[in-house]
Design a protein around this motif. Structure first.
Motif, PDB file in Angstrom:
ATOM      1  N   ARG A  95       0.742  -1.207   0.023  1.00  0.00           N
ATOM      2  CA  ARG A  95       0.129  -0.069   0.084  1.00  0.00           C
ATOM      3  C   ARG A  95       0.867   1.342  -0.041  1.00  0.00           C
ATOM      4  N   SER A  99      -2.850   3.712  -3.324  1.00  0.00           N
ATOM      5  CA  SER A  99      -2.881   2.721  -4.469  1.00  0.00           C
ATOM      6  C   SER A  99      -1.810   1.610  -3.808  1.00  0.00           C
TER       7      SER A  99
ATOM      8  N   ASP B  96     -10.077   1.791 -11.090  1.00  0.00           N
ATOM      9  CA  ASP B  96      -9.850   2.078  -9.892  1.00  0.00           C
ATOM     10  C   ASP B  96     -10.660   3.219  -9.115  1.00  0.00           C
ATOM     11  N   GLY B  98     -10.422   4.495  -6.558  1.00  0.00           N
ATOM     12  CA  GLY B  98      -9.530   5.293  -5.483  1.00  0.00           C
ATOM     13  C   GLY B  98      -8.968   4.545  -4.543  1.00  0.00           C
ATOM     14  N   THR B  99      -9.239   2.967  -4.419  1.00  0.00           N
ATOM     15  CA  THR B  99      -8.526   2.263  -3.372  1.00  0.00           C
ATOM     16  C   THR B  99      -7.419   1.478  -4.170  1.00  0.00           C
ATOM     17  N   GLY B 100      -7.104   1.487  -5.352  1.00  0.00           N
ATOM     18  CA  GLY B 100      -5.886   1.014  -5.783  1.00  0.00           C
ATOM     19  C   GLY B 100      -6.244  -0.682  -6.081  1.00  0.00           C
ATOM     20  N   MET B 101      -7.603  -0.930  -5.465  1.00  0.00           N
ATOM     21  CA  MET B 101      -7.577  -2.656  -5.932  1.00  0.00           C
ATOM     22  C   MET B 101      -8.659  -2.706  -7.056  1.00  0.00           C
ATOM     23  N   SER B 102      -8.403  -2.629  -8.170  1.00  0.00           N
ATOM     24  CA  SER B 102      -9.124  -3.200  -9.268  1.00  0.00           C
ATOM     25  C   SER B 102      -8.415  -3.573 -10.369  1.00  0.00           C
ATOM     26  N   GLU B 103      -8.940  -4.270 -11.143  1.00  0.00           N
ATOM     27  CA  GLU B 103      -8.224  -5.298 -12.132  1.00  0.00           C
ATOM     28  C   GLU B 103      -7.534  -4.288 -13.239  1.00  0.00           C
ATOM     29  N   GLN B 104      -6.495  -4.603 -13.545  1.00  0.00           N
ATOM     30  CA  GLN B 104      -5.761  -3.807 -14.507  1.00  0.00           C
ATOM     31  C   GLN B 104      -5.898  -4.470 -15.875  1.00  0.00           C
TER      32      GLN B 104
END
Lengths: 114, 115
Positions: A95, A99, B96, B98-104
Protein backbone atom coordinates in the motif's frame (compact mmCIF):
# COMPACT_ATOMS: atom_id res chain seq x y z
CA UNK A 1 6.40 -13.67 -29.91
CA UNK A 2 7.82 -11.57 -27.09
CA UNK A 3 10.25 -13.24 -24.78
CA UNK A 4 9.26 -12.59 -21.20
CA UNK A 5 12.26 -14.15 -19.57
CA UNK A 6 15.15 -16.51 -20.01
CA UNK A 7 15.55 -19.64 -17.96
CA UNK A 8 12.13 -19.41 -16.39
CA UNK A 9 11.01 -22.32 -14.25
CA UNK A 10 8.87 -24.55 -16.40
CA UNK A 11 5.90 -26.70 -15.50
CA UNK A 12 4.83 -29.27 -18.06
CA UNK A 13 1.47 -30.98 -17.64
CA UNK A 14 -0.91 -33.09 -19.66
CA UNK A 15 -4.24 -31.69 -20.77
CA UNK A 16 -6.85 -32.39 -18.13
CA UNK A 17 -4.38 -32.48 -15.24
CA UNK A 18 -4.45 -29.97 -12.43
CA UNK A 19 -1.57 -27.48 -12.34
CA UNK A 20 -0.04 -25.81 -9.33
CA UNK A 21 2.23 -22.79 -9.78
CA UNK A 22 4.08 -21.47 -6.77
CA UNK A 23 5.41 -18.08 -5.83
CA UNK A 24 7.43 -16.90 -2.86
CA UNK A 25 7.10 -13.24 -1.98
CA UNK A 26 9.53 -11.21 0.02
CA UNK A 27 7.84 -8.38 1.87
CA UNK A 28 5.72 -9.15 4.92
CA UNK A 29 4.09 -5.72 4.49
CA UNK A 30 2.54 -6.80 1.18
CA UNK A 31 -1.20 -7.02 1.64
CA UNK A 32 -2.60 -7.55 -1.83
CA UNK A 33 -1.60 -10.23 -4.31
CA UNK A 34 -2.39 -10.81 -7.96
CA UNK A 35 -1.76 -13.59 -10.46
CA UNK A 36 -1.25 -12.72 -14.13
CA UNK A 37 -1.05 -14.80 -17.29
CA UNK A 38 1.06 -13.66 -20.21
CA UNK A 39 0.83 -15.32 -23.60
CA UNK A 40 3.54 -14.87 -26.17
CA UNK A 41 3.30 -11.49 -27.88
CA UNK A 42 0.68 -10.14 -25.51
CA UNK A 43 0.52 -8.05 -22.36
CA UNK A 44 -0.19 -9.70 -19.01
CA UNK A 45 -3.77 -10.61 -18.22
CA UNK A 46 -5.28 -10.46 -14.74
CA UNK A 47 -6.36 -13.90 -13.49
CA UNK A 48 -7.27 -13.57 -9.84
CA UNK A 49 -6.40 -11.51 -6.79
CA UNK A 50 -6.43 -12.06 -3.05
CA UNK A 51 -6.17 -9.75 -0.06
CA UNK A 52 -4.02 -10.55 2.92
CA UNK A 53 -7.03 -11.07 5.17
CA UNK A 54 -7.92 -14.16 3.15
CA UNK A 55 -6.08 -17.45 2.70
CA UNK A 56 -8.03 -18.81 -0.26
CA UNK A 57 -10.00 -17.45 -3.14
CA UNK A 58 -11.62 -19.29 -6.01
CA UNK A 59 -12.42 -18.24 -9.53
CA UNK A 60 -13.41 -20.08 -12.63
CA UNK A 61 -11.09 -23.13 -12.75
CA UNK A 62 -8.51 -21.25 -10.66
CA UNK A 63 -7.81 -21.11 -6.94
CA UNK A 64 -5.27 -18.92 -5.20
CA UNK A 65 -3.88 -19.91 -1.82
CA UNK A 66 -2.01 -17.50 0.42
CA UNK A 67 0.22 -18.53 3.31
CA UNK A 68 1.42 -15.39 5.04
CA UNK A 69 3.41 -17.32 7.62
CA UNK A 70 5.88 -18.54 5.04
CA UNK A 71 5.20 -15.76 2.49
CA UNK A 72 3.98 -18.16 -0.16
CA UNK A 73 1.36 -17.88 -2.84
CA UNK A 74 0.09 -20.58 -5.17
CA UNK A 75 -2.17 -20.72 -8.19
CA UNK A 76 -4.07 -23.89 -8.88
CA UNK A 77 -5.57 -24.43 -12.32
CA UNK A 78 -8.10 -27.22 -12.59
CA UNK A 79 -8.43 -29.37 -15.71
CA UNK A 80 -5.61 -27.58 -17.49
CA UNK A 81 -6.18 -26.91 -21.18
CA UNK A 82 -3.75 -26.18 -24.04
CA UNK A 83 -5.00 -22.59 -24.00
CA UNK A 84 -3.60 -22.25 -20.49
CA UNK A 85 -0.06 -22.49 -21.87
CA UNK A 86 1.60 -19.20 -20.97
CA UNK A 87 3.90 -17.55 -18.46
CA UNK A 88 2.30 -16.95 -15.07
CA UNK A 89 3.43 -14.15 -12.75
CA UNK A 90 2.56 -13.38 -9.19
CA UNK A 91 2.66 -9.81 -7.92
CA UNK A 92 2.88 -8.69 -4.31
CA UNK A 93 1.54 -5.22 -3.64
CA UNK A 94 2.39 -2.77 -0.91
CA UNK A 95 0.00 0.00 0.00
CA UNK A 96 1.26 3.44 -0.98
CA UNK A 97 -0.26 6.79 -1.86
CA UNK A 98 -3.84 5.57 -2.05
CA UNK A 99 -2.85 2.76 -4.35
CA UNK A 100 -0.32 -0.04 -4.50
CA UNK A 101 3.25 -0.53 -5.63
CA UNK A 102 3.64 -3.96 -7.24
CA UNK A 103 6.67 -6.22 -7.27
CA UNK A 104 6.52 -9.09 -9.71
CA UNK A 105 7.90 -12.57 -9.54
CA UNK A 106 10.03 -13.82 -12.41
CA UNK A 107 7.31 -16.07 -13.69
CA UNK A 108 6.72 -19.73 -14.44
CA UNK A 109 6.24 -21.08 -17.92
CA UNK A 110 3.31 -23.51 -18.09
CA UNK A 111 3.31 -25.93 -21.00
CA UNK A 112 0.20 -28.01 -21.53
CA UNK A 113 0.54 -31.06 -23.75
CA UNK A 114 -2.58 -32.23 -25.61
CA UNK B 1 -15.32 -1.49 -25.44
CA UNK B 2 -11.88 -0.95 -26.98
CA UNK B 3 -8.90 -2.23 -25.01
CA UNK B 4 -5.76 -0.40 -23.96
CA UNK B 5 -3.84 0.83 -26.98
CA UNK B 6 -0.18 1.71 -27.12
CA UNK B 7 1.69 3.54 -29.84
CA UNK B 8 4.01 2.93 -31.45
CA UNK B 9 4.23 -0.86 -31.22
CA UNK B 10 7.88 -0.96 -32.24
CA UNK B 11 10.59 1.66 -32.03
CA UNK B 12 14.31 1.77 -32.71
CA UNK B 13 16.36 4.58 -31.23
CA UNK B 14 20.03 5.44 -30.83
CA UNK B 15 21.85 5.90 -27.53
CA UNK B 16 21.51 9.44 -26.23
CA UNK B 17 18.20 10.11 -27.95
CA UNK B 18 14.92 10.51 -26.16
CA UNK B 19 11.65 8.73 -26.77
CA UNK B 20 7.97 9.30 -25.98
CA UNK B 21 5.53 6.42 -25.75
CA UNK B 22 1.79 6.82 -25.71
CA UNK B 23 -1.00 4.93 -23.99
CA UNK B 24 -4.76 5.26 -24.41
CA UNK B 25 -6.62 3.58 -21.54
CA UNK B 26 -9.98 1.90 -21.70
CA UNK B 27 -12.73 4.50 -21.78
CA UNK B 28 -13.68 5.53 -18.26
CA UNK B 29 -10.50 4.27 -16.63
CA UNK B 30 -8.71 6.92 -14.59
CA UNK B 31 -5.68 4.93 -13.45
CA UNK B 32 -2.81 4.30 -15.84
CA UNK B 33 0.36 2.44 -14.89
CA UNK B 34 3.56 1.87 -16.82
CA UNK B 35 5.89 -1.11 -16.62
CA UNK B 36 9.19 -2.18 -18.12
CA UNK B 37 9.72 -5.82 -19.05
CA UNK B 38 13.14 -7.26 -19.87
CA UNK B 39 14.50 -10.81 -19.97
CA UNK B 40 17.00 -9.96 -17.26
CA UNK B 41 14.86 -8.05 -14.77
CA UNK B 42 11.40 -9.32 -15.59
CA UNK B 43 8.42 -7.04 -15.14
CA UNK B 44 9.09 -3.85 -13.16
CA UNK B 45 6.79 -1.03 -12.12
CA UNK B 46 7.67 2.41 -13.45
CA UNK B 47 4.88 4.73 -12.27
CA UNK B 48 1.16 5.14 -11.88
CA UNK B 49 -1.07 8.08 -12.69
CA UNK B 50 -4.56 8.72 -11.40
CA UNK B 51 -6.62 11.74 -12.45
CA UNK B 52 -3.53 13.46 -13.90
CA UNK B 53 -1.47 13.01 -10.71
CA UNK B 54 1.43 10.64 -10.23
CA UNK B 55 0.31 8.44 -7.39
CA UNK B 56 3.30 6.11 -7.17
CA UNK B 57 6.73 5.72 -8.69
CA UNK B 58 9.02 2.73 -8.97
CA UNK B 59 12.76 2.61 -8.56
CA UNK B 60 13.89 4.04 -11.88
CA UNK B 61 16.20 6.99 -12.60
CA UNK B 62 14.85 10.44 -13.32
CA UNK B 63 15.40 9.87 -17.05
CA UNK B 64 12.09 8.06 -16.94
CA UNK B 65 9.12 10.37 -16.64
CA UNK B 66 5.46 10.38 -17.44
CA UNK B 67 2.31 12.38 -17.45
CA UNK B 68 -1.41 11.93 -17.76
CA UNK B 69 -3.81 14.18 -19.58
CA UNK B 70 -7.34 15.20 -18.63
CA UNK B 71 -8.77 12.52 -20.95
CA UNK B 72 -6.71 9.91 -19.01
CA UNK B 73 -4.37 9.26 -21.93
CA UNK B 74 -0.80 8.94 -20.74
CA UNK B 75 2.67 9.34 -22.11
CA UNK B 76 6.01 8.23 -20.80
CA UNK B 77 9.31 9.73 -21.80
CA UNK B 78 12.81 8.35 -21.56
CA UNK B 79 15.62 10.81 -22.07
CA UNK B 80 19.28 10.12 -22.86
CA UNK B 81 18.58 6.55 -23.89
CA UNK B 82 20.95 3.79 -22.84
CA UNK B 83 21.37 0.33 -24.32
CA UNK B 84 19.86 -1.10 -21.14
CA UNK B 85 16.61 0.74 -21.80
CA UNK B 86 15.83 -1.75 -24.56
CA UNK B 87 12.68 -3.43 -23.32
CA UNK B 88 8.99 -4.00 -23.75
CA UNK B 89 7.12 -1.09 -22.18
CA UNK B 90 3.66 -1.97 -21.02
CA UNK B 91 0.81 0.27 -20.07
CA UNK B 92 -2.17 -0.83 -17.98
CA UNK B 93 -5.38 0.91 -17.03
CA UNK B 94 -7.99 0.25 -14.38
CA UNK B 95 -11.32 1.66 -13.28
CA UNK B 96 -9.91 2.16 -9.81
CA UNK B 97 -12.45 4.02 -7.66
CA UNK B 98 -9.58 5.25 -5.51
CA UNK B 99 -8.70 2.14 -3.52
CA UNK B 100 -6.01 0.81 -5.84
CA UNK B 101 -7.66 -2.60 -5.82
CA UNK B 102 -9.14 -3.12 -9.22
CA UNK B 103 -8.34 -5.28 -12.19
CA UNK B 104 -5.72 -3.87 -14.50
CA UNK B 105 -5.99 -4.28 -18.24
CA UNK B 106 -2.71 -4.30 -20.11
CA UNK B 107 -1.95 -3.06 -23.58
CA UNK B 108 0.19 -5.04 -26.03
CA UNK B 109 3.27 -2.99 -25.24
CA UNK B 110 5.81 -0.95 -27.15
CA UNK B 111 9.00 -2.78 -28.03
CA UNK B 112 11.87 -0.28 -27.74
CA UNK B 113 15.28 -1.19 -29.12
CA UNK B 114 18.22 1.10 -28.37
CA UNK B 115 21.27 0.73 -30.60
Amino acid sequence: GESVGLHLPTLSVQEGDNSIINCAYSNSASDYFIWYKQESGKGPQFIIDIRSNMDKRQGQRVTVLLNKTVKHLSLQIAATQPGDSAVYFCAENIRSGGSYIPTFGRGTSLIVHP
Amino acid sequence: KAGVTQTPRYLIKTRGQQVTLSCSPISGHRSVSWYQQTPGQGLQFLFEYFSETQRNKGNFPGRFSGRQFSNSRSEMNVSTLELGDSALYLCASSSDPGTGMSEQYFGPGTRLTVT
